[in-house]
Design a protein around this motif. Structure first.
Motif, PDB file in Angstrom:
ATOM      1  N   PRO A 116      48.532  37.874  27.355  1.00  0.00           N
ATOM      2  CA  PRO A 116      47.738  36.673  27.016  1.00  0.00           C
ATOM      3  C   PRO A 116      47.263  35.915  28.257  1.00  0.00           C
ATOM      4  O   PRO A 116      46.118  35.454  28.304  1.00  0.00           O
ATOM      5  N   VAL A 117      48.156  35.798  29.256  1.00  0.00           N
ATOM      6  CA  VAL A 117      47.783  35.094  30.483  1.00  0.00           C
ATOM      7  C   VAL A 117      46.721  35.882  31.241  1.00  0.00           C
ATOM      8  O   VAL A 117      45.736  35.324  31.750  1.00  0.00           O
ATOM      9  N   ALA A 118      46.899  37.193  31.311  1.00  0.00           N
ATOM     10  CA  ALA A 118      45.918  38.035  32.006  1.00  0.00           C
ATOM     11  C   ALA A 118      44.567  37.996  31.302  1.00  0.00           C
ATOM     12  O   ALA A 118      43.509  37.974  31.949  1.00  0.00           O
ATOM     13  N   LEU A 119      44.573  37.984  29.967  1.00  0.00           N
ATOM     14  CA  LEU A 119      43.318  37.894  29.225  1.00  0.00           C
ATOM     15  C   LEU A 119      42.643  36.541  29.448  1.00  0.00           C
ATOM     16  O   LEU A 119      41.411  36.457  29.512  1.00  0.00           O
ATOM     17  N   ALA A 120      43.448  35.487  29.579  1.00  0.00           N
ATOM     18  CA  ALA A 120      42.879  34.157  29.850  1.00  0.00           C
ATOM     19  C   ALA A 120      42.116  34.168  31.167  1.00  0.00           C
ATOM     20  O   ALA A 120      41.016  33.607  31.266  1.00  0.00           O
ATOM     21  N   LEU A 121      42.667  34.829  32.190  1.00  0.00           N
ATOM     22  CA  LEU A 121      41.950  34.921  33.463  1.00  0.00           C
ATOM     23  C   LEU A 121      40.698  35.774  33.308  1.00  0.00           C
ATOM     24  O   LEU A 121      39.622  35.428  33.819  1.00  0.00           O
ATOM     25  N   GLY A 122      40.820  36.902  32.603  1.00  0.00           N
ATOM     26  CA  GLY A 122      39.652  37.756  32.397  1.00  0.00           C
ATOM     27  C   GLY A 122      38.530  37.023  31.694  1.00  0.00           C
ATOM     28  O   GLY A 122      37.357  37.156  32.059  1.00  0.00           O
ATOM     29  N   ALA A 123      38.888  36.225  30.681  1.00  0.00           N
ATOM     30  CA  ALA A 123      37.879  35.448  29.961  1.00  0.00           C
ATOM     31  C   ALA A 123      37.274  34.376  30.849  1.00  0.00           C
ATOM     32  O   ALA A 123      36.092  34.033  30.711  1.00  0.00           O
ATOM     33  N   ALA A 124      38.059  33.837  31.766  1.00  0.00           N
ATOM     34  CA  ALA A 124      37.555  32.773  32.643  1.00  0.00           C
ATOM     35  C   ALA A 124      36.518  33.304  33.636  1.00  0.00           C
ATOM     36  O   ALA A 124      35.508  32.647  33.889  1.00  0.00           O
ATOM     37  N   VAL A 125      36.755  34.485  34.189  1.00  0.00           N
ATOM     38  CA  VAL A 125      35.859  34.998  35.234  1.00  0.00           C
ATOM     39  C   VAL A 125      34.756  35.891  34.676  1.00  0.00           C
ATOM     40  O   VAL A 125      33.880  36.333  35.431  1.00  0.00           O
ATOM     41  N   ALA A 126      34.781  36.166  33.368  1.00  0.00           N
ATOM     42  CA  ALA A 126      33.777  37.064  32.789  1.00  0.00           C
ATOM     43  C   ALA A 126      32.384  36.446  32.692  1.00  0.00           C
ATOM     44  O   ALA A 126      31.392  37.123  32.988  1.00  0.00           O
ATOM     45  N   PRO A 127      32.220  35.183  32.279  1.00  0.00           N
ATOM     46  CA  PRO A 127      30.861  34.645  32.111  1.00  0.00           C
ATOM     47  C   PRO A 127      30.189  34.333  33.441  1.00  0.00           C
ATOM     48  O   PRO A 127      30.826  33.858  34.377  1.00  0.00           O
ATOM     49  N   THR A 128      28.894  34.594  33.500  1.00  0.00           N
ATOM     50  CA  THR A 128      28.123  34.335  34.711  1.00  0.00           C
ATOM     51  C   THR A 128      27.459  32.964  34.637  1.00  0.00           C
ATOM     52  O   THR A 128      27.297  32.390  33.567  1.00  0.00           O
ATOM     53  N   ASP A 129      27.087  32.468  35.790  1.00  0.00           N
ATOM     54  CA  ASP A 129      26.346  31.212  35.895  1.00  0.00           C
ATOM     55  C   ASP A 129      25.015  31.528  36.563  1.00  0.00           C
ATOM     56  O   ASP A 129      24.959  31.798  37.764  1.00  0.00           O
ATOM     57  N   PRO A 130      23.898  31.516  35.790  1.00  0.00           N
ATOM     58  CA  PRO A 130      22.628  31.996  36.337  1.00  0.00           C
ATOM     59  C   PRO A 130      21.857  30.965  37.144  1.00  0.00           C
ATOM     60  O   PRO A 130      20.789  31.280  37.658  1.00  0.00           O
ATOM     61  N   VAL A 131      22.367  29.745  37.260  1.00  0.00           N
ATOM     62  CA  VAL A 131      21.566  28.667  37.850  1.00  0.00           C
ATOM     63  C   VAL A 131      21.114  29.017  39.265  1.00  0.00           C
ATOM     64  O   VAL A 131      19.936  28.930  39.606  1.00  0.00           O
TER      65      VAL A 131
END
Length: 526
Positions: A116-131
């Motif tokens: 669960p903790v590892a998935l939380a990190l994966g979910a945190a760094v998965a989305p990109t910021d296109p700005v």
């Protein structure tokens, strides 16, 4: 020192650091995130600032709704629909693959970290910021389809990643089986989307009844929280509800807001998002000392190797996905634009334009204080954000130039065509009013010359593609007549967009100019 006074001091210091950090960024050319984080670290040595701890729930419930709502509101509907397949391949496929790959990498590098903790990190760094990426692309005139795909991907992958993050947080507090997890995801997603649509419809009807600009802005500020908080309370996806509401209202913005409200609202939201994103980097800097203390139980070798593994997974997986897996999606069923139009050079740019930013920080900082290995997760997220901003954002422009994907004239020509069409519509309306003797010939001639001048400038751009495409503005005259002509131009822009002849960006840009003219005339009349 009273608590309220202490918080006010912290807020003022953060505001000053934001101003200084952005000034340093402009002077040095480095991404603003770098000086903002460094200033936050420096401020953490001040006794009052070192005690400033922002509760994770505050980040989750304040920053995320506002940031994702604004991104959803500005989404271009037709372009997103046309590129739905490539956007989905990136947003759903790549986001899930990144989250799972990072989860596996963390579990491999630090075995004591639970899934669960590892998935939380994966979910945190998965989305990109296109700005950062899209601002560079627009400045260099990169083909608009690349910008559209990156923006559409960012909006959807925020929803996907935050849904995975919610699943990880649920698993931290209670056991989750595979079947239970699937059923939970279905309920969370469906509930969030349906609630977001219902709220968007209700807010849209309310907006039509409000003409005061200030009230419109207040309503726009309340809307993301009205979407996020109730949905989250009832076990649905607050993020999906917020995105759905923002997208629903954004596609109807021109019909729901008065011109003055649009101008004031856009300015308000631009400043608000700037403050939110800048303050997140400062808050990260303030937490760095605590994070370093928290990860001190790990060896330096473990931290460095884990950070490198996570960073390589995030960067290389995206490059491999865009170069190999992405083209395979052309064989997916359904009608969509040909993937042959996304060449190797464009896919390479898409792979390199995967910077992480404010959403990743907001998710990481919102991890509960009681979560195991929280400092390690924040540390890894910070490394990914700073490394991608410093390494990819600073090299994207040279890459675009080297690949020959900059300096396109398509946007200039498209805008000139839109100017020509809207000006011709205004002239046609003027002749109609003059023929009905609703306006005297002398006044009509003044406006005729004004719009013919605009038409000549638009045609000059189309003739030799060597003009600036900028329309002239005349002096104030008949307020009523100007409204009639502006209304004709707005109708023509809506029609051009509906027929697919111009993009949403061109439509918004030209409507923004019309709004500016109308507000200036209103202020001149008072």
């Amino acid at each position: 020192m009273p608590v309220i006074e202490a918080y006010l001091i912290v807020a003022v210091v953060i505001a000053v650091m934001m101003l200084v950090g952005r000034a340093v960024a402009r002077g040095t050319g480095v991404p603003a995130a770098i000086p903002l984080v460094l200033l936050g670290v420096a401020a953490s040595f001040v006794p009052t600032m070192s005690k400033a701890v922002v509760p994770p729930d505050f980040i989750l419930n304040l920053y995320l709704p506002l940031l994702v709502y604004r991104a959803a509101f500005l989404t271009a509907p037709r372009e997103t629909r046309e590129d739905a397949v490539p956007i989905s391949v990136m947003a759903f496929g790549l986001t899930c693959a990144t989250a799972l790959a990072v989860m596996a990498a963390i579990r491999l590098a630090v075995p004591q970290v639970g899934w669960p903790v590892a998935l939380a990190l994966g979910a945190a760094v998965a989305p990109t910021d296109p700005v950062s990426a899209t601002s560079i692309m627009r400045r260099l005139g990169t083909p608009r389809r690349l910008v559209t795909i990156l923006e559409g991907e960012s909006l959807v992958n925020d929803a996907v990643a935050l849904t995975l993050f919610g699943l990880a947080l649920t698993a931290l507090s209670e056991p989750v089986t595979l079947t239970g997890g699937v059923l939970l995801m279905v309920r969370v997603v469906a509930g969030g989307v349906l609630y977001g649509l219902a709220l968007g419809w209700a807010v849209g009807r309310l907006r039509r009844r409000i003409t005061d600009g200030g009230t419109q802005i207040v309503l726009s500020l309340i809307t993301p929280f009205a979407a996020y908080l109730p949905a989250d309370h009832f076990g649905f996806s607050g993020v999906l509800a917020t995105i759905t509401t923002g997208f629903y209202l954004g596609t109807r913005a021109h019909g729901l807001l008065q011109p003055a409200s649009r101008l004031t609202g856009n300015a308000f939201w631009e400043v608000l998002v700037l403050l939110l994103e800048s303050s997140l980097f400062v808050l990260l800097g303030l937490e760095i000392r605590q994070v370093i203390n928290g990860v001190s139980r790990y060896s330096v070798a473990t931290l460095v190797s884990t950070a490198l593994i996570v960073l390589l997974v995030v960067v290389l997986l995206r490059l491999v996905w865009t170069m190999l897996a992405f083209p395979l999606a052309r064989w997916l069923p359904g009608r969509h634009l040909s993937f042959d139009r996304v060449g190797k050079r464009a896919r390479l740019v898409m792979g390199w334009a995967g910077m992480r930013g404010a959403i990743t920080l907001a998710v990481a900082l919102s991890i509960p204080l009681s979560a195991p290995h929280r400092p390690l997760l924040i540390f890894m997220a910070a490394v990914v954000v700073l490394a991608t901003l410093l390494g990819q954002a600073t090299t994207l422009a040279p890459l675009l130039r080297r690949l020959g994907l900059g300096e396109s004239r398509k946007t200039v020509v498209e805008e000139a065509r839109a100017r020509q069409a809207t000006t011709e519509a205004a002239l046609a309306r003027l002749e109609e009013l003059a023929s009905k003797e609703e306006v005297d010939e002398r006044t009509a001639e003044v406006f005729r010359q004004l719009y013919e001048l605009r038409l000549d400038r638009a045609r000059a751009v189309l003739d030799d593609e060597d003009g600036d495409g900028q329309g002239a503005r005349g002096e104030s005259g008949s307020r009523w007549l100007r409204k009639q002509l502006a209304h004709a131009q707005r109708d023509e822009l809506d029609d051009l967009y509906a027929k697919g002849k111009i993009s949403a960006a061109t439509q918004r840009h030209l409507i923004h100019e019309l709004d500016l003219e109308e507000r200036r005339r209103a202020s001149d009349s008072h």
